[in-house]
Design an enzyme around this catalytic site. Structure first.
Site, PDB file in Angstrom:
ATOM      1  CG  HIS A  13      -0.353  -0.095   2.509  1.00 25.62           C
ATOM      2  ND1 HIS A  13       0.194   0.987   3.149  1.00 25.62           N
ATOM      3  CD2 HIS A  13      -0.169  -1.144   3.337  1.00 25.62           C
ATOM      4  CE1 HIS A  13       0.692   0.610   4.306  1.00 25.62           C
ATOM      5  NE2 HIS A  13       0.485  -0.689   4.439  1.00 25.62           N
ATOM      6  CG  ASP A  14       3.246   2.762   2.740  1.00 29.89           C
ATOM      7  OD1 ASP A  14       2.198   3.426   2.697  1.00 29.89           O
ATOM      8  OD2 ASP A  14       3.747   2.357   3.804  1.00 29.89           O
TER       9      ASP A  14
END
Length: 93
Positions: A13-14
Protein backbone atom coordinates in the site's frame (compact mmCIF):
# COMPACT_ATOMS: atom_id res chain seq x y z
CA UNK A 1 -0.22 7.42 -19.40
CA UNK A 2 -0.73 3.87 -18.34
CA UNK A 3 0.92 1.13 -16.36
CA UNK A 4 1.22 -2.31 -17.99
CA UNK A 5 0.85 -5.19 -15.56
CA UNK A 6 0.47 -8.95 -15.44
CA UNK A 7 -1.58 -10.82 -12.85
CA UNK A 8 -0.49 -12.68 -9.71
CA UNK A 9 1.87 -10.03 -8.34
CA UNK A 10 1.93 -8.37 -4.91
CA UNK A 11 2.02 -4.58 -4.51
CA UNK A 12 2.02 -3.05 -1.01
CA UNK A 13 0.00 0.00 0.00
CA UNK A 14 2.98 2.43 0.25
CA UNK A 15 4.03 1.89 -3.38
CA UNK A 16 3.90 4.64 -6.03
CA UNK A 17 4.13 3.58 -9.68
CA UNK A 18 4.37 6.39 -12.24
CA UNK A 19 3.07 6.36 -15.82
CA UNK A 20 4.55 4.12 -18.48
CA UNK A 21 5.91 1.46 -16.10
CA UNK A 22 5.78 -2.15 -17.27
CA UNK A 23 5.32 -4.70 -14.46
CA UNK A 24 5.95 -8.34 -15.36
CA UNK A 25 4.21 -11.38 -13.87
CA UNK A 26 4.74 -12.40 -10.23
CA UNK A 27 6.45 -9.12 -9.27
CA UNK A 28 6.47 -8.33 -5.54
CA UNK A 29 6.81 -4.72 -4.36
CA UNK A 30 6.78 -4.10 -0.62
CA UNK A 31 7.69 -1.12 1.56
CA UNK A 32 7.94 2.55 0.63
CA UNK A 33 8.82 2.10 -3.03
CA UNK A 34 8.73 4.67 -5.85
CA UNK A 35 8.90 3.32 -9.41
CA UNK A 36 9.61 6.20 -11.80
CA UNK A 37 8.21 6.76 -15.28
CA UNK A 38 9.05 4.24 -17.98
CA UNK A 39 10.78 1.68 -15.76
CA UNK A 40 10.50 -2.03 -16.56
CA UNK A 41 10.15 -4.65 -13.80
CA UNK A 42 10.99 -8.15 -15.02
CA UNK A 43 9.08 -11.30 -14.10
CA UNK A 44 9.40 -12.49 -10.53
CA UNK A 45 11.52 -9.60 -9.30
CA UNK A 46 11.22 -8.48 -5.67
CA UNK A 47 11.55 -4.82 -4.68
CA UNK A 48 11.46 -4.11 -0.96
CA UNK A 49 12.40 -1.48 1.55
CA UNK A 50 12.62 2.27 1.13
CA UNK A 51 13.84 2.39 -2.48
CA UNK A 52 13.38 4.25 -5.74
CA UNK A 53 13.59 2.63 -9.15
CA UNK A 54 14.72 5.40 -11.50
CA UNK A 55 13.04 6.46 -14.73
CA UNK A 56 13.69 4.14 -17.68
CA UNK A 57 15.49 1.63 -15.42
CA UNK A 58 15.29 -2.09 -16.12
CA UNK A 59 15.02 -4.59 -13.25
CA UNK A 60 15.84 -8.07 -14.55
CA UNK A 61 13.67 -11.10 -13.92
CA UNK A 62 14.17 -12.62 -10.49
CA UNK A 63 16.25 -9.67 -9.20
CA UNK A 64 15.99 -8.75 -5.52
CA UNK A 65 16.18 -4.96 -5.18
CA UNK A 66 16.93 -3.52 -1.73
CA UNK A 67 18.75 -0.33 -2.80
CA UNK A 68 17.95 2.55 -5.16
CA UNK A 69 18.23 1.84 -8.88
CA UNK A 70 19.69 4.80 -10.83
CA UNK A 71 17.82 6.33 -13.76
CA UNK A 72 18.40 4.35 -16.97
CA UNK A 73 20.30 1.56 -15.19
CA UNK A 74 19.91 -2.18 -15.69
CA UNK A 75 20.05 -4.32 -12.55
CA UNK A 76 20.12 -8.11 -12.13
CA UNK A 77 20.85 -10.63 -9.40
CA UNK A 78 20.30 -11.33 -5.73
CA UNK A 79 21.05 -8.84 -4.39
CA UNK A 80 20.45 -6.70 -7.47
CA UNK A 81 23.56 -5.03 -8.89
CA UNK A 82 23.92 -2.41 -11.59
CA UNK A 83 25.28 -4.04 -14.75
CA UNK A 84 24.68 -1.15 -17.15
CA UNK A 85 23.99 2.56 -16.80
CA UNK A 86 23.41 3.40 -20.47
CA UNK A 87 20.36 4.70 -22.35
CA UNK A 88 20.17 1.47 -24.37
CA UNK A 89 18.15 -0.01 -21.48
CA UNK A 90 15.07 1.84 -22.68
CA UNK A 91 12.46 -0.59 -23.91
CA UNK A 92 11.13 -0.19 -27.47
CA UNK A 93 7.42 0.10 -26.57
Amino acid sequence: GAVGTHKAGVVGHDVVVEDGVWVGPRVTILGRVMVKEGATLGAGCVIKGNVTVGAQALVGMGAVVTRDVPEGATVFGNPARVINRGPETRHPY
